[in-house]
Structures are given as C-alpha cells and as structure tokens.
Write a protein that holds these residues in place. Sequence first.
Motif, PDB file in Angstrom:
ATOM      1  N   PRO A  64     121.176  79.564  79.890  1.00 25.28           N
ATOM      2  CA  PRO A  64     122.190  78.839  79.111  1.00 25.28           C
ATOM      3  C   PRO A  64     122.810  79.738  78.044  1.00 25.28           C
ATOM      4  O   PRO A  64     122.225  80.751  77.648  1.00 25.28           O
ATOM      5  CB  PRO A  64     121.408  77.689  78.483  1.00 25.28           C
ATOM      6  N   ARG A  65     123.976  79.361  77.586  1.00 24.02           N
ATOM      7  CA  ARG A  65     124.664  80.115  76.540  1.00 24.02           C
ATOM      8  C   ARG A  65     124.825  79.220  75.315  1.00 24.02           C
ATOM      9  O   ARG A  65     125.178  78.055  75.434  1.00 24.02           O
ATOM     10  CB  ARG A  65     126.036  80.587  77.031  1.00 24.02           C
ATOM     11  N   PRO A  66     124.561  79.760  74.124  1.00 23.47           N
ATOM     12  CA  PRO A  66     124.645  78.939  72.920  1.00 23.47           C
ATOM     13  C   PRO A  66     126.088  78.675  72.498  1.00 23.47           C
ATOM     14  O   PRO A  66     126.957  79.547  72.618  1.00 23.47           O
ATOM     15  CB  PRO A  66     123.918  79.784  71.868  1.00 23.47           C
ATOM     16  N   GLY A  67     126.342  77.477  72.013  1.00 25.07           N
ATOM     17  CA  GLY A  67     127.623  77.126  71.446  1.00 25.07           C
ATOM     18  C   GLY A  67     127.594  77.316  69.935  1.00 25.07           C
ATOM     19  O   GLY A  67     126.643  77.887  69.381  1.00 25.07           O
ATOM     20  N   PRO A  68     128.622  76.843  69.231  1.00 24.79           N
ATOM     21  CA  PRO A  68     128.646  76.959  67.770  1.00 24.79           C
ATOM     22  C   PRO A  68     127.407  76.313  67.146  1.00 24.79           C
ATOM     23  O   PRO A  68     126.979  75.236  67.547  1.00 24.79           O
ATOM     24  CB  PRO A  68     129.917  76.195  67.376  1.00 24.79           C
ATOM     25  N   ASP A  69     126.803  77.022  66.177  1.00 25.50           N
ATOM     26  CA  ASP A  69     125.609  76.541  65.471  1.00 25.50           C
ATOM     27  C   ASP A  69     124.439  76.279  66.417  1.00 25.50           C
ATOM     28  O   ASP A  69     123.606  75.399  66.172  1.00 25.50           O
ATOM     29  CB  ASP A  69     125.922  75.278  64.671  1.00 25.50           C
ATOM     30  N   GLU A  70     124.375  77.055  67.487  1.00 29.30           N
ATOM     31  CA  GLU A  70     123.242  76.997  68.410  1.00 29.30           C
ATOM     32  C   GLU A  70     122.643  78.386  68.581  1.00 29.30           C
ATOM     33  O   GLU A  70     123.338  79.399  68.428  1.00 29.30           O
ATOM     34  CB  GLU A  70     123.665  76.458  69.780  1.00 29.30           C
ATOM     35  N   LEU A  71     121.364  78.401  68.920  1.00 30.83           N
ATOM     36  CA  LEU A  71     120.640  79.649  69.148  1.00 30.83           C
ATOM     37  C   LEU A  71     120.099  79.673  70.567  1.00 30.83           C
ATOM     38  O   LEU A  71     119.686  78.636  71.096  1.00 30.83           O
ATOM     39  CB  LEU A  71     119.468  79.779  68.170  1.00 30.83           C
ATOM     40  N   LEU A  72     120.097  80.849  71.176  1.00 32.75           N
ATOM     41  CA  LEU A  72     119.407  81.030  72.455  1.00 32.75           C
ATOM     42  C   LEU A  72     118.069  81.683  72.160  1.00 32.75           C
ATOM     43  O   LEU A  72     118.005  82.777  71.595  1.00 32.75           O
ATOM     44  CB  LEU A  72     120.217  81.895  73.406  1.00 32.75           C
ATOM     45  N   VAL A  73     117.001  80.988  72.531  1.00 35.02           N
ATOM     46  CA  VAL A  73     115.644  81.450  72.252  1.00 35.02           C
ATOM     47  C   VAL A  73     114.999  81.925  73.542  1.00 35.02           C
ATOM     48  O   VAL A  73     115.013  81.205  74.550  1.00 35.02           O
ATOM     49  CB  VAL A  73     114.802  80.318  71.625  1.00 35.02           C
ATOM     50  N   LYS A  74     114.460  83.134  73.514  1.00 31.99           N
ATOM     51  CA  LYS A  74     113.603  83.595  74.613  1.00 31.99           C
ATOM     52  C   LYS A  74     112.239  82.947  74.389  1.00 31.99           C
ATOM     53  O   LYS A  74     111.536  83.253  73.415  1.00 31.99           O
ATOM     54  CB  LYS A  74     113.480  85.108  74.631  1.00 31.99           C
ATOM     55  N   CYS A 124     110.436  78.331  65.807  1.00 34.03           N
ATOM     56  CA  CYS A 124     110.038  77.196  66.637  1.00 34.03           C
ATOM     57  C   CYS A 124     111.101  76.132  66.437  1.00 34.03           C
ATOM     58  O   CYS A 124     111.772  76.100  65.396  1.00 34.03           O
ATOM     59  CB  CYS A 124     108.647  76.685  66.299  1.00 34.03           C
ATOM     60  N   ALA A 125     111.282  75.286  67.431  1.00 38.01           N
ATOM     61  CA  ALA A 125     112.407  74.349  67.372  1.00 38.01           C
ATOM     62  C   ALA A 125     112.106  73.064  68.111  1.00 38.01           C
ATOM     63  O   ALA A 125     111.398  73.054  69.121  1.00 38.01           O
ATOM     64  CB  ALA A 125     113.658  74.997  67.963  1.00 38.01           C
ATOM     65  N   LEU A 126     112.677  71.986  67.590  1.00 42.74           N
ATOM     66  CA  LEU A 126     112.725  70.715  68.290  1.00 42.74           C
ATOM     67  C   LEU A 126     114.008  70.690  69.110  1.00 42.74           C
ATOM     68  O   LEU A 126     115.095  70.958  68.581  1.00 42.74           O
ATOM     69  CB  LEU A 126     112.729  69.568  67.285  1.00 42.74           C
ATOM     70  N   VAL A 127     113.892  70.412  70.412  1.00 40.86           N
ATOM     71  CA  VAL A 127     115.055  70.381  71.296  1.00 40.86           C
ATOM     72  C   VAL A 127     115.065  69.067  72.064  1.00 40.86           C
ATOM     73  O   VAL A 127     114.044  68.396  72.180  1.00 40.86           O
ATOM     74  CB  VAL A 127     115.063  71.581  72.274  1.00 40.86           C
ATOM     75  N   ALA A 128     116.231  68.698  72.586  1.00 44.51           N
ATOM     76  CA  ALA A 128     116.346  67.437  73.332  1.00 44.51           C
ATOM     77  C   ALA A 128     115.956  67.600  74.794  1.00 44.51           C
ATOM     78  O   ALA A 128     115.940  66.625  75.552  1.00 44.51           O
ATOM     79  CB  ALA A 128     117.774  66.917  73.233  1.00 44.51           C
ATOM     80  N   GLY A 129     115.626  68.809  75.220  1.00 44.08           N
ATOM     81  CA  GLY A 129     115.229  69.116  76.589  1.00 44.08           C
ATOM     82  C   GLY A 129     115.400  70.599  76.835  1.00 44.08           C
ATOM     83  O   GLY A 129     115.964  71.325  76.012  1.00 44.08           O
ATOM     84  N   GLY A 130     114.875  71.065  77.971  1.00 44.72           N
ATOM     85  CA  GLY A 130     115.067  72.458  78.353  1.00 44.72           C
ATOM     86  C   GLY A 130     113.963  73.405  77.973  1.00 44.72           C
ATOM     87  O   GLY A 130     114.063  74.611  78.217  1.00 44.72           O
ATOM     88  N   GLY A 131     112.871  72.900  77.395  1.00 45.28           N
ATOM     89  CA  GLY A 131     111.823  73.784  76.898  1.00 45.28           C
ATOM     90  C   GLY A 131     110.990  74.457  77.970  1.00 45.28           C
ATOM     91  O   GLY A 131     110.447  75.546  77.753  1.00 45.28           O
ATOM     92  N   TYR A 132     110.855  73.826  79.153  1.00 50.54           N
ATOM     93  CA  TYR A 132     110.040  74.408  80.218  1.00 50.54           C
ATOM     94  C   TYR A 132     110.853  75.479  80.951  1.00 50.54           C
ATOM     95  O   TYR A 132     111.209  75.345  82.114  1.00 50.54           O
ATOM     96  CB  TYR A 132     109.637  73.339  81.227  1.00 50.54           C
ATOM     97  N   ALA A 133     111.132  76.569  80.278  1.00 51.75           N
ATOM     98  CA  ALA A 133     111.996  77.602  80.845  1.00 51.75           C
ATOM     99  C   ALA A 133     111.794  78.906  80.087  1.00 51.75           C
ATOM    100  O   ALA A 133     111.184  78.935  79.004  1.00 51.75           O
ATOM    101  CB  ALA A 133     113.463  77.174  80.774  1.00 51.75           C
ATOM    102  N   GLN A 134     112.321  79.985  80.651  1.00 49.32           N
ATOM    103  CA  GLN A 134     112.221  81.289  79.990  1.00 49.32           C
ATOM    104  C   GLN A 134     113.188  81.415  78.820  1.00 49.32           C
ATOM    105  O   GLN A 134     112.952  82.202  77.897  1.00 49.32           O
ATOM    106  CB  GLN A 134     112.471  82.401  81.010  1.00 49.32           C
ATOM    107  N   TYR A 135     114.290  80.671  78.866  1.00 46.16           N
ATOM    108  CA  TYR A 135     115.275  80.662  77.777  1.00 46.16           C
ATOM    109  C   TYR A 135     115.670  79.222  77.500  1.00 46.16           C
ATOM    110  O   TYR A 135     115.732  78.392  78.413  1.00 46.16           O
ATOM    111  CB  TYR A 135     116.518  81.474  78.144  1.00 46.16           C
ATOM    112  N   CYS A 136     115.940  78.923  76.230  1.00 44.10           N
ATOM    113  CA  CYS A 136     116.303  77.558  75.845  1.00 44.10           C
ATOM    114  C   CYS A 136     117.270  77.610  74.663  1.00 44.10           C
ATOM    115  O   CYS A 136     117.094  78.421  73.740  1.00 44.10           O
ATOM    116  CB  CYS A 136     115.046  76.776  75.470  1.00 44.10           C
TER     117      CYS A 136
END
Length: 330
Positions: free
Chosen positions: A29-39, A91-103
């Motif tokens: 995934p690619r981050p939008g404004p005020d978003e981070l891409l976490v490995k 560390c982050a609270l997310v609405a989904g997508g955590g079971y992955a190499q990138y989120c």
Amino acid sequence: MDLPETMTAVGVDQPGGPEALRTVERPVPRPGPDELLVKVAAAGVNRPDVLQRRGFYPPPPGAPDIPGLEIAGTVVDAGRGASHWIGQPVCALVAGGGYAQYCVAPVGTCLTVPEALAMEEAAALPETLFTVWVNLFERGFATEGEWVLVHGGTSGIGTMAITLGRLFGLKVIVTCGTEEKCRRAKEIGAAATINYREQDFEVEVDRLTGGRGVSVVLDMVGGDYLPRNLRCLGEEGRHVSIATQGGPRAELNIVDVMRYRLTLTGSTLRPRSIAFKSAVADELKRNVWSFVESGQLRPVMDQCFPLAEAAAAHARMEAGDHVGKIVLLP
C-alpha cells in the motif's frame, strides 16, 4: 528507500475456522496525506480478528480486508505532511491490514516505541491500551481507590485492565476459568480473582467489597451476565460493555437501575473516526506513555507465531488457553 511492489499478507478465502486464513500476495500500500507506511515487525492478534475471519465483523468502509488492528515496526514512507516520521520505530492502532509485511497507519494513531520495548511487545499494546483507556477510564470514570470488576481476566483486555488499574490505584477483581489463570492474574497485579466455574462471582464481589459492590464493571460477555453484573454494582455504579461473547440480548430490572442510579454504557473502537482515535492517542501520550517508557507498563505476552502460521495463532486464541497477547511476526 526503494520499496517492493508486492508483499506477503494473510487473507480470508471464505468465512470459517482458522484454516480459512491463507497467505496471499498483495500490492504494497501507499500512504496518503497524514499517513505512514510501516514495515511491520510484529502484529497483534485480537478477538475482532477472529470475528472478521468468521464473517461476523466486516472491515469498516475504506479499511483493508486484511485482518489486524495493531502493529509495530519502522516507518519507511510517508504521505504529505508526515515525512519527518520516516525511520522512526512506531506502534499503531489501525482499522485493518496488520497481518502483512507493510501496513498504512494514520499519523494520529501512532506512538513512538521506546528503546527498552521489543517490537513484539509494542505490537501487543495499541488495541488493548486504547480500548481499556476509553472504556474503563473515559466511559467508566474509574478513579483511584475504586473497586472494578473485569471479566476475562487473563485475556489481552483483562491483563491490560489489571496493569493499568494497578498503575492508577484501582482495586481490580477479575474472573478466570481455572485456578492457574487466577494465579497468573494475581501475579500480574489483580487485587482479587474469582474462578467463575467454581464460585458465584456475585457472591464473591459482595464479600470482597464488604457489601458495597464495585464502582465499575468492564464486561466482554453480555447475555445473561448483564443482570448479574448490575447486581455487583454499588450506588452510582457504571457498567461498560465492550463485547457480547455470551450473546447480544439480556433482560434487566429497570427499577434497580433507577434505585441505585446506575449507568449503562459501552463502545466499539474499530468503526470510530481517525480524529477520535487520534485524540485518544494524545491522551495516552500525556497520561500513560511515560509508564511505557519507564518500563512500568508492559503487555503480558503469551506466544508469538510466524505470519504464515496465523491459523495456529487464531486456534490458540479460540481455545482460550492463552494468558495475555498473541502476536504474529512477518
């Protein structure tokens, strides 16, 4: 840095048991404004993930269909307004997508991981920390010196409630299903434990509080526990529902609610807005995160599984033998 085009993630073929979880290839995934891409270095496993896998808790609009509500890792890309986060451990609270190499994670729900905290521990914090803070302290108004009853004492939520309660001067009573779990809960810091298979928790709460009852009940059972919980509350008591593992319907005596001036409330966290979750993160930074940095607040860890063994992690959670948090390691 150069990022791969695809990543390994865990998806759900069809709603079902743990075997419904499959490793899949997905675009990074690619981050939008005020978003981070976490490995992602680690991702927490939570009861809502199990419900999503079974088809009972679909992701909110706009959220990835990949399970996983909490992560820890290193920021490797950022959207507009957030580039200063690149390279930071979070560390982050997310609405989904955590079971992955990138989120992708909203900036507002990210917390910086202190050096003393391992990534698997950091990944085990956000979901339970946000949930307990909002429901026990904000909705339940728990204050120093009060008695609190928490069901599921050795779950991720239960162990976090014990730990936070100890730090903020609460006397936390928890229910557990075995003597061994009761013993572990006491070690974590519970003021008292009740083996609900061998003891009537209403009777025990009455005994432990000298007949005054508890000030707050944090309940994840619902169903026929509701009227029993209300009988455990003292005057001005607050009942906070966060799940309905025992069913979504219950009968209650409204006269008791009136007589003792009880408050019934509850919440779900996942569908709430990013603005709300960001406000909670700010409160945690001000009121709680210093305990994490000092080592006084750490999650109780159960077991770590490789990402490819997500099915085994879910099976362990559903078996109910775990104490504390289960974590996946991509």
